[in-house]
Scaffold this motif. Structure first.
Motif, short mmCIF file in Angstrom:
data_model
loop_
_atom_site.label_atom_id
_atom_site.label_comp_id
_atom_site.label_asym_id
_atom_site.label_seq_id
_atom_site.Cartn_x
_atom_site.Cartn_y
_atom_site.Cartn_z
N LEU A 37 0.82 -1.22 0.00
CA LEU A 37 0.00 0.00 0.00
C LEU A 37 0.86 1.27 0.00
O LEU A 37 0.54 2.23 -0.69
CB LEU A 37 -0.95 -0.01 1.19
N ILE A 38 1.94 1.26 0.75
CA ILE A 38 2.77 2.46 0.81
C ILE A 38 3.46 2.68 -0.53
O ILE A 38 3.59 3.83 -0.99
CB ILE A 38 3.78 2.41 1.99
N LEU A 39 3.89 1.60 -1.17
CA LEU A 39 4.50 1.74 -2.50
C LEU A 39 3.50 2.30 -3.49
O LEU A 39 3.82 3.22 -4.26
CB LEU A 39 5.06 0.41 -2.98
N LYS A 40 2.29 1.76 -3.50
CA LYS A 40 1.25 2.25 -4.43
C LYS A 40 0.97 3.73 -4.17
O LYS A 40 0.91 4.54 -5.11
CB LYS A 40 -0.02 1.42 -4.27
N PHE A 51 -2.53 -18.92 4.16
CA PHE A 51 -2.90 -17.74 4.93
C PHE A 51 -2.33 -16.46 4.32
O PHE A 51 -2.87 -15.37 4.52
CB PHE A 51 -2.47 -17.87 6.39
N MET A 52 -1.24 -16.59 3.58
CA MET A 52 -0.66 -15.42 2.92
C MET A 52 -1.63 -14.82 1.91
O MET A 52 -1.53 -13.64 1.57
CB MET A 52 0.67 -15.78 2.25
N SER A 53 -2.57 -15.62 1.45
CA SER A 53 -3.58 -15.11 0.52
C SER A 53 -4.45 -14.04 1.16
O SER A 53 -5.09 -13.25 0.45
CB SER A 53 -4.47 -16.26 0.03
N LEU A 54 -4.48 -13.99 2.47
CA LEU A 54 -5.23 -12.92 3.14
C LEU A 54 -4.66 -11.55 2.79
O LEU A 54 -5.38 -10.55 2.87
CB LEU A 54 -5.23 -13.13 4.65
N SER A 55 -3.40 -11.50 2.40
CA SER A 55 -2.83 -10.21 1.99
C SER A 55 -3.56 -9.68 0.76
O SER A 55 -3.77 -8.48 0.64
CB SER A 55 -1.32 -10.32 1.75
N PHE A 56 -3.97 -10.57 -0.15
CA PHE A 56 -4.75 -10.13 -1.32
C PHE A 56 -6.06 -9.49 -0.88
O PHE A 56 -6.47 -8.46 -1.41
CB PHE A 56 -5.07 -11.31 -2.25
N VAL A 57 -6.71 -10.12 0.08
CA VAL A 57 -7.99 -9.63 0.57
C VAL A 57 -7.81 -8.26 1.24
O VAL A 57 -8.55 -7.31 0.95
CB VAL A 57 -8.63 -10.64 1.55
N LEU A 58 -6.81 -8.16 2.11
CA LEU A 58 -6.58 -6.88 2.81
C LEU A 58 -6.16 -5.77 1.85
O LEU A 58 -6.63 -4.63 1.98
CB LEU A 58 -5.54 -7.07 3.90
N VAL A 59 -5.28 -6.08 0.91
CA VAL A 59 -4.87 -5.06 -0.06
C VAL A 59 -6.07 -4.60 -0.87
O VAL A 59 -6.25 -3.40 -1.10
CB VAL A 59 -3.73 -5.58 -0.97
N PHE A 60 -6.91 -5.52 -1.28
CA PHE A 60 -8.11 -5.14 -2.04
C PHE A 60 -9.01 -4.22 -1.21
O PHE A 60 -9.39 -3.14 -1.67
CB PHE A 60 -8.89 -6.38 -2.49
N LEU A 61 -9.35 -4.66 0.00
CA LEU A 61 -10.26 -3.86 0.83
C LEU A 61 -9.67 -2.48 1.12
O LEU A 61 -10.37 -1.46 1.02
CB LEU A 61 -10.56 -4.59 2.13
N LEU A 62 -8.42 -2.43 1.50
CA LEU A 62 -7.80 -1.15 1.82
C LEU A 62 -7.62 -0.27 0.58
O LEU A 62 -7.73 0.96 0.67
CB LEU A 62 -6.48 -1.37 2.54
N SER A 63 -7.38 -0.88 -0.57
CA SER A 63 -7.23 -0.07 -1.79
C SER A 63 -8.56 0.56 -2.20
O SER A 63 -8.57 1.64 -2.78
CB SER A 63 -6.66 -0.91 -2.94
N VAL A 64 -9.65 -0.09 -1.86
CA VAL A 64 -10.97 0.49 -2.13
C VAL A 64 -11.15 1.75 -1.28
O VAL A 64 -11.55 2.80 -1.78
CB VAL A 64 -12.10 -0.53 -1.85
N PHE A 65 -10.82 1.66 0.00
CA PHE A 65 -11.01 2.79 0.91
C PHE A 65 -9.94 3.88 0.74
O PHE A 65 -10.25 5.06 0.79
CB PHE A 65 -11.05 2.31 2.36
N PRO A 72 -12.09 0.40 -7.80
CA PRO A 72 -13.45 -0.12 -7.99
C PRO A 72 -13.65 -1.51 -7.38
O PRO A 72 -12.72 -2.33 -7.33
CB PRO A 72 -13.60 -0.19 -9.51
N VAL A 73 -14.86 -1.75 -6.93
CA VAL A 73 -15.28 -3.07 -6.46
C VAL A 73 -16.15 -3.66 -7.57
O VAL A 73 -17.13 -3.06 -7.97
CB VAL A 73 -16.11 -2.97 -5.16
N THR A 74 -15.74 -4.80 -8.07
CA THR A 74 -16.53 -5.48 -9.10
C THR A 74 -16.99 -6.83 -8.57
O THR A 74 -16.40 -7.37 -7.62
CB THR A 74 -15.71 -5.70 -10.39
#
Length: 121
Positions: free
Chosen positions: A18-21, A79-93, A98-100
């Motif tokens: 997130l910080i890099l983005k 469990f590392m796949s949770l990083s995909f979920v968190l990055v997605f949710l936080l990138s939305v906020f 976009p959420v598709t």
């Protein structure tokens, strides 16, 4: 304690992404010319927050090594796949991404996969 190592790995991984983005978006697009690209990358590497993203990746690796002392990789790695979920949710906020329905379905499958793989011993 093993799950704390996995959780810390995920948190430091997500922070780094997130910080890099965020910071790279502030610098704009990668230039076309080769020399301009090199100067652009060099400027990025001098940014303290971008450096913190790299440091975060290193710290995540340290926690991952600790997690590997507690779990089989076939159990821990999903469990590392949770990083995909968190990055997605936080990138939305944070970035208004976009959420598709495809993304929601994909992330739901990731979470379902984590649940299924964590049940096996």
């Amino acid at each position: 304690m093993g799950f704390a190592y996995i959780f810390a790995t995920i948190i430091f991984t997500v922070y780094g992404q997130l910080i890099l983005k965020w910071k790279i978006d502030k610098y704009g697009s990668l230039p076309e010319e080769w020399m301009d690209k090199m100067a652009f990358i060099f400027r990025l590497l001098l940014d303290p927050l971008i450096l913190s993203g790299f440091l975060s990746a290193f710290v995540a690796s340290l926690f991952w090594m600790a997690a590997m002392t507690k779990f089989n990789i076939s159990f821990a790695y999903p469990f590392m796949s949770l990083s995909f979920v968190l990055v997605f949710l936080l990138s939305v906020f944070l970035f208004g991404e976009p959420v598709t329905s495809q993304k929601v379905i994909g992330l739901s499958l990731i979470v379902l996969g984590i649940i299924v793989t964590s049940q096996s011993t």
